[in-house]
Design an enzyme around this catalytic site. Structure first.
Site, PDB file in Angstrom:
ATOM      1  N   LEU A   1      -2.581  -2.388 -28.778  1.00 43.61           N
ATOM      2  CA  LEU A   1      -2.192  -3.758 -28.424  1.00 43.61           C
ATOM      3  C   LEU A   1      -3.396  -4.577 -28.001  1.00 43.61           C
ATOM      4  O   LEU A   1      -3.427  -5.785 -28.136  1.00 43.61           O
ATOM      5  CB  LEU A   1      -1.192  -3.742 -27.268  1.00 43.61           C
ATOM      6  CG  LEU A   1       0.209  -3.221 -27.559  1.00 43.61           C
ATOM      7  CD1 LEU A   1       0.977  -3.044 -26.264  1.00 43.61           C
ATOM      8  CD2 LEU A   1       0.953  -4.169 -28.479  1.00 43.61           C
TER       9      LEU A   1
ATOM     10  N   GLY B   1      -8.480  -4.144 -22.614  1.00 38.70           N
ATOM     11  CA  GLY B   1      -8.631  -5.053 -21.480  1.00 38.70           C
ATOM     12  C   GLY B   1      -8.894  -4.248 -20.230  1.00 38.70           C
ATOM     13  O   GLY B   1      -8.794  -3.030 -20.256  1.00 38.70           O
ATOM     14  N   GLY B   2      -9.214  -4.946 -19.180  1.00 40.35           N
ATOM     15  CA  GLY B   2      -9.452  -4.262 -17.919  1.00 40.35           C
ATOM     16  C   GLY B   2     -10.435  -3.142 -18.145  1.00 40.35           C
ATOM     17  O   GLY B   2     -11.569  -3.376 -18.499  1.00 40.35           O
TER      18      GLY B   2
ATOM     19  N   GLY C   1      -9.864  -0.186 -20.365  1.00 34.85           N
ATOM     20  CA  GLY C   1      -9.348   0.789 -21.322  1.00 34.85           C
ATOM     21  C   GLY C   1      -8.563   0.125 -22.425  1.00 34.85           C
ATOM     22  O   GLY C   1      -8.500  -1.094 -22.514  1.00 34.85           O
ATOM     23  N   GLN C   2      -7.979   0.967 -23.279  1.00 37.51           N
ATOM     24  CA  GLN C   2      -7.174   0.435 -24.375  1.00 37.51           C
ATOM     25  C   GLN C   2      -5.702   0.485 -24.004  1.00 37.51           C
ATOM     26  O   GLN C   2      -5.282   1.342 -23.226  1.00 37.51           O
ATOM     27  CB  GLN C   2      -7.357   1.254 -25.657  1.00 37.51           C
ATOM     28  CG  GLN C   2      -8.783   1.379 -26.110  1.00 37.51           C
ATOM     29  CD  GLN C   2      -9.380   2.698 -25.655  1.00 37.51           C
ATOM     30  OE1 GLN C   2      -9.256   3.103 -24.507  1.00 37.51           O
ATOM     31  NE2 GLN C   2     -10.045   3.367 -26.567  1.00 37.51           N
TER      32      GLN C   2
ATOM     33  N   ASP D   1      -7.131 -11.112  -9.668  1.00 42.98           N
ATOM     34  CA  ASP D   1      -7.502 -11.460 -11.037  1.00 42.98           C
ATOM     35  C   ASP D   1      -6.364 -12.213 -11.712  1.00 42.98           C
ATOM     36  O   ASP D   1      -5.856 -11.810 -12.750  1.00 42.98           O
ATOM     37  CB  ASP D   1      -7.889 -10.208 -11.815  1.00 42.98           C
ATOM     38  CG  ASP D   1      -8.732 -10.541 -13.049  1.00 42.98           C
ATOM     39  OD1 ASP D   1      -9.191 -11.701 -13.156  1.00 42.98           O
ATOM     40  OD2 ASP D   1      -8.916  -9.661 -13.897  1.00 42.98           O
TER      41      ASP D   1
END
Ligand SMILES: *[C@@H]1O[C@H](CO)[C@@H](O)[C@H](O)[C@H]1NC(C)=O
Ligand SMILES: *[C@@H]1O[C@H](CO)[C@@H](O)[C@H](O)[C@H]1NC(C)=O
Ligand SMILES: *[C@@H]1O[C@H](CO)[C@@H](O)[C@H](O)[C@H]1NC(C)=O
Ligand SMILES: *[C@@H]1O[C@H](CO)[C@@H](O)[C@H](O)[C@H]1NC(C)=O
Ligand SMILES: *[C@@H]1O[C@H](CO)[C@@H](O)[C@H](O)[C@H]1NC(C)=O
Ligand SMILES: *[C@@H]1O[C@H](CO)[C@@H](O)[C@H](O)[C@H]1NC(C)=O
Ligand SMILES: *[C@@H]1O[C@H](CO)[C@@H](O)[C@H](O)[C@H]1NC(C)=O
Length: 658
Positions: free
Chosen positions: A340, A343-344, A346-347, A462
């Site tokens: 998908l 981000g952050g 990891g996947q 965030d």
């Protein structure tokens, strides 16, 4: 299915508890984020009081109201057959009961205060110990106590089944979630108390206890406080309080708990657990020696492995632990096609849990990533306990080799940014104003929960459109708590390294590196502006005066021009003017340079829901050059809680159910 029902109860819980709980003593958070009033410490007590007072009596007429209180609880005893001391729901003229004792006093009274007429305290006790000197009938009863520990009326725990009218026993220490319904009828001057299993959604008709007594002399104070207390003695118990519902009228609300939690057993001391494991190993080896040595050896190894992987916090609080194979199958082996996004840290993969159609999002993060295990643990222990309809839910986790996996609800409509920055993709469906306004209110509700309604202050750190996810009903849910940290309410957050997304970082955070609820409000203000204007905070292609969104809006406002010029074309309609102006001005206020000017989320929520209005002199405040920077003026100047909240009787006691 259970997910929805489960949330239904929590919606009631959070939207009706109008304040947050102030914990003292042994109060903590246990399994699934439920309140635990006691911990494993012996002879201790805990109290959790609602922060906001309730008014039962109109002081000019001296008329008291009827009321209904429903709450869910469960008691996990140290020993299956032996109770500790029990818990109670209390109505008190003070917020908290200082000086209270543990053991038979249940954290309500002490030796000296017990029985004093000046207490004005009403308590409904769930007593699991028989104290002869207090006249207890048995070690499993419900009682109404007024000003002292000797019950005015009490009965063994149980309920009258509506089906046949027969009495069914209940054990308070069964570890099952139960519900207590307390109804006071002012016309009848009668207090009814009904105890029943949580899987019955409407209170049985016949109450367990009925006390004919005028309670108004005890409810005269203008400010009464509601709370829960519990205590332990030489034997321990964990007392859970898992949700409540109050209203200022006679009501027998249908409350569905959904899937009832299976509460973890009373925590064993680690030395005891080691002993148990040793004992198991020993037994196994003995058996192995007698029967077949290889069989025993394998068994021993397996035990050892389990012990290694399960850590203390996982046993106590852990959300569901998935098997790696389940996640592997769900994501078709972590295929690229299922990806998908990244981000952050990891996947994120899409998946479908085998044997159900439940869609999930699996975030994989490897150990060698710069943010590793400690972030993972922080994220789990934080979000694993949070439940709110506007937060993305953490379903569980898994550890496999060097990889860590977090399993979330799948959000079919992706994140908010793709709806706002549609200019990159003309095919993107545009949101209507109604949808946008709902999204703004959803995010505000989530933040209010994190900042003020949870037992500890949680700072998101965030907030940005990419972290706001849209579910199938176009509700917004706040996600990605990788940076969230827990702070005890009332304490100064510790200084930590600067993290967040540029553009959304409040100026004082850059200077001090200190995140506060106010830095979240700053980012939220900017998100509000983006939602209304359908563009990024900073857009280089725009003309110079339009480049920085918030400056542009402020300039239009100061010049007396129509600020709706900044609004995205397809929602710029006259009929929306009121709400659009409100959100724009509130957005500017929230993203003010000076932290002291920014309102708290509770004030933001009241303004968004139309309960309070923006101050008249808002523009003066916002453009005051002295306030653009520092020194900071105290926040009370603008947002005095009392001036904004209409704390009338109805507002404070009657429910705002959705
Ligand atoms: C239990 O609560 C007491 C306060 O009553 C506190 O001192 C103690 O540290 C707590 N114990 C645990 C294991 O959290
Ligand atoms: C108290 O009662 C008076 C007279 O009925 C009424 O005017 C007033 O609004 C009531 N106050 C509250 C807080 O309900
Ligand atoms: C209400 O009760 C208080 C205390 O009992 C009493 O002093 C006062 O006179 C009463 N007011 C009315 C309007 O009855
Ligand atoms: C009982 O509580 C009262 C009121 O908080 C306090 O003043 C008193 O010292 C306490 N007494 C004992 C014996 O703890
Ligand atoms: C219910 O509890 C009472 C008192 O503990 C006991 O006498 C009675 O036999 C119990 N009834 C059932 C059906 O278990
Ligand atoms: C309280 O219980 C009694 C029976 O014990 C019943 O007659 C009365 O209607 C109940 N009151 C309410 C408000 O439910
Ligand atoms: C509630 O749960 C109990 C077992 O815990 C079960 O015996 C009973 O039938 C359930 N009642 C309903 C109405 O589902």
């Amino acid at each position: 299915m259970f997910i929805i029902l489960f949330e239904a109860v929590l919606v009631l819980f959070f939207h009706n508890s109008h304040g947050y709980f102030i914990p003292t003593g042994s109060v903590g958070i246990g399994y699934n984020g439920y309140f635990t009033l006691t911990n494993t410490t012996k002879h201790t007590h805990g109290q959790a009081f609602d922060s906001k007072p309730v008014t039962f009596t109109n002081s000019s007429t001296n008329i008291t109201t009827s009321f209904s209180i429903n709450f869910f609880f469960a008691i996990v005893p140290e020993h299956d057959q032996q109770g500790s001391h029990g818990m109670a729901f209390v109505i008190s003229p003070t917020r908290g009961l200082p000086g209270a004792s543990s053991d038979q006093y249940l954290g309500i009274f002490n030796e000296t205060t017990n029985g004093k007429a000046s207490n004005n305290v009403i308590a409904i006790e769930l007593d699991i110990n028989k104290d002869e000197e207090l006249g207890d009938i048995d070690d499993n009863h419900v009682g109404v106590n007024i000003n002292g520990m000797r019950s005015v009326v009490s009965a063994s725990a149980g309920y009258y089944d509506d089906k046949d009218g027969k009495f069914r026993n209940l054990s308070l220490i069964s570890r099952n979630v139960m519900r207590l319904s307390i109804v006071y009828s002012q016309p009848d001057k009668q207090l009814n108390v009904t105890l029943f299993p949580a899987n019955i959604s409407v209170p049985p008709r016949k109450p367990l206890l009925s006390l004919s007594k005028d309670l108004s002399p005890y409810l005269l104070e203008e400010e009464m406080y509601l709370g829960f207390t519990a205590s332990t003695g030489s034997v321990g118990a964990i007392h859970y309080m898992t949700g409540w519902f109050i209203t200022g009228e006679i009501k027998f609300p249908r409350l569905e708990f959904g899937m009832l939690p299976i509460l973890p057993p009373y925590p064993k001391k680690s030395s005891q657990r080691t002993k148990t494991i040793l004992a198991v190993c020993l037994t196994v080896s003995v058996i192995a020696a007698f029967i077949a040595s290889w069989f025993g050896f394998v068994f021993y190894l397996r035990h050892k492995k389990v012990k290694e992987v399960l850590e203390e916090w996982e046993i106590q609080y852990g959300p569901h632990r998935f098997a790696y194979k389940e996640l592997f199958d769900a994501t078709k082996g972590f295929k690229e096609k299922q990806l998908l996004g990244r981000g952050g840290f990891g996947q994120v993969y899409k998946g479908t849990l085998p044997g159900s159609d439940a869609e999930i999002a699996v975030k994989r993060t490897s150990h060698d990533s710069r943010q590793g295990m400690s972030e993972f643990l922080a994220e789990i222990s934080t979000i694993g306990r949070l439940r709110h309809p506007n937060l993305v839910r953490l379903l569980g986790y898994c550890r496999h080799k060097e990889d860590l996996y977090l399993v979330y609800d799948f959000m079919p409509n992706g994140s908010l940014d793709k709806y706002l920055y549609y200019r990159n993709n003309e095919n993107q469906e545009r949101l209507t104003w109604e949808q946008r306004f709902k999204i703004i209110k959803n995010v505000a509700a989530a933040l209010l929960y994190l900042h003020q309604e949870w037992v500890q202050v949680i700072i998101h750190r965030d907030i940005k459109p990419a972290n706001v996810l849209i579910d199938h009903e176009m509700n917004a849910r706040l996600g990605d708590f990788g940076l969230a940290k827990l702070y005890d309410q009332g304490f100064d957050p510790e200084t930590s390294k600067v993290a967040g997304t540029l553009g959304y970082i409040a100026p004082e955070f850059l200077r001090t590196g200190r995140a506060t609820t106010s830095t979240d409000v700053y980012a939220f203000g900017l998100v509000m502006l983006e939602v209304v204007c359908g563009r990024r905070l900073i857009e280089r292609r725009a003309g110079e005066e339009q480049e920085v969104l918030v400056d542009w809006i402020l300039e239009l406002w100061e010049k007396g021009d129509d600020i709706l010029v900044a609004v995205e074309d397809n929602i710029r309609q006259e009929e929306n003017r009121g709400q659009l102006e409100l959100v724009l001005k509130l957005g500017v206020l929230c993203s003010h340079q000076a932290a002291s000017i920014r309102p708290a989320m509770s004030a933001v929520m009241r303004i968004l829901s139309g309960v309070s209005e923006l101050p008249d002199n808002l523009l003066d405040v916002v453009r005051d050059e002295n306030l653009r920077g520092w020194p900071e003026k105290p926040m009370e100047l603008l947002f005095d809680v009392n001036s904004l909240g209409t704390s009338t009787y109805t507002d404070s006691l009657v429910s705002h159910g959705r």
